[in-house]
Design an enzyme around this catalytic site. Structure first.
Site, PDB file in Angstrom:
ATOM      1  N   HIS A  75     -47.212 -34.935  54.708  1.00 13.82           N
ATOM      2  CA  HIS A  75     -46.382 -33.716  54.728  1.00 13.82           C
ATOM      3  C   HIS A  75     -46.617 -32.919  56.019  1.00 13.82           C
ATOM      4  O   HIS A  75     -46.830 -31.707  55.992  1.00 13.82           O
ATOM      5  CB  HIS A  75     -46.664 -32.858  53.498  1.00 13.82           C
ATOM      6  N   ASP A 247     -44.562 -28.807  49.051  1.00 16.56           N
ATOM      7  CA  ASP A 247     -45.311 -29.683  49.956  1.00 16.56           C
ATOM      8  C   ASP A 247     -44.663 -29.771  51.335  1.00 16.56           C
ATOM      9  O   ASP A 247     -45.347 -30.019  52.333  1.00 16.56           O
ATOM     10  CB  ASP A 247     -45.410 -31.102  49.376  1.00 16.56           C
TER      11      ASP A 247
END
Length: 330
Positions: A75, A247
């Site tokens: 991420h 995220d």
């Protein structure tokens, strides 16, 4: 999964206790030929391919070195500090969430499935009065109205959220831009309405919603902002927002990352749940689902010619000091 790697002739090291929270003991791994080592430093020091779930954090960053091949969720679009650290290390990092087979994201899918289902389970509980909610039974019952759920995005996460909410009996409205996704959502049942996300439609439905689930994703890139603070403020006191896209930075303006130690906060009377590792609440289920998806790719990465695999090549985020994934501006 470890047994498959051992069978293929690879040495597999596991940090002691790594499987405990998921119900898998060191002894079970050792019986399959896995080397159990004392700490993370030994794992990183003695191995080239590092497979983990969450992105490197804390002291782990100091254990990474040039020559490592890191395979995990990353991420990076929402984490500039980690990106810089990986670039300085000079390693190669392949992110689970950007491994891509056609339009499919096979390693994101199982966690998205879990997060979507948890969004409804958790959101339902947060609507209870002791948690500061409206005191609403989401599915309703005879002589009591059904709750209203809005889901933003009909991919794996949003689709599972809609499916769970519909099964509970709630009135569900799902927004997505893809006609095929809208057809899938409409087919879930008579209590599901599938709509194109025109601003006026989204604003109207969110204002009426008891629970809003944000589940919009662009592979590898920051999540687009699809709901602003004013739209959230229009929700009634005691409403709930769950942003699964946290995220990747979140798809709702009022989102900020939280953990299970302090999972919620309130904005304009609306409870927000924005935990960055939602599947961590169900580690046994998550481990089983993720391992089944991971093992074919780990076997490829353990070989010499893994870059010839299109899905893995697409998953490379950084390599030898360079950002290479287009979603990160490489």
């Amino acid at each position: 999964a470890c047994a498959e790697l051992v069978k293929a002739g690879h040495r597999v090291c596991l940090e002691t206790g790594a499987g405990d929270a998921s119900g898998f003991s060191d002894e079970a791994y050792r019986a399959l030929g896995v080397d159990i080592v004392a700490d993370a430093a030994t794992v990183y020091g003695e191995n080239e391919l590092i497979v983990k779930v969450k992105e490197p954090v804390g002291e782990e960053l100091g254990l990474l070195r040039e020559g490592h091949l890191l395979f995990s969720y990353l991420h990076l679009a929402a984490n500039e500090e980690l990106t810089r650290s990986l670039l300085e290390t000079g390693l190669t990092a392949v992110a689970f969430e950007t491994v891509q087979e056609g339009e499919r994201l096979p390693l994101l899918a199982p966690m998205s499935d879990i997060a979507g289902r948890l969004a409804i389970q958790i959101g339902t509980t947060l609507l209870h009065r002791p948690q500061g909610g409206k005191g609403l039974l989401l599915g309703g019952l005879p002589a009591a109205e059904r709750g209203r759920v809005v889901v933003l995005g009909a991919g794996n996460a949003g689709g599972n959220a809609a499916r769970m909410a519909a099964a509970l009996g709630a009135q569900v409205v799902v927004f997505d831009k893809k006609p095929a996704a809208l057809e899938r959502m409409r087919a879930l049942g008579e209590n599901v309405t599938a709509l194109y996300p025109y601003t006026a439609e989204v604003t109207r439905e969110v204002a009426r919603a008891d629970l809003v689930v944000g589940a919009v994703l662009i592979p590898g890139a920051s999540a687009p902002r699809v709901l602003d603070a004013g739209q959230v403020a229009a929700m009634a006191e005691g409403g709930v927002v769950v942003d699964i896209a946290v995220d990747q930075g979140g798809c709702i303006e009022t989102t900020r990352p939280t953990t299970y130690e302090a999972p919620t906060y309130r904005v304009d009377g609306v409870t927000h749940f924005c935990v960055t590792n939602m599947p961590g609440a169900v580690p046994r289920s998550a481990s089983q689902a993720l391992s089944a998806s991971l093992i074919p790719y780990v076997l490829e990465l353990a070989g010499a010619d893994w870059r010839a695999h299109p899905a893995l090549r697409a998953g490379i985020n950084v390599e030898r000091g360079r950002v290479v994934h287009p979603g990160l501006g490489g």
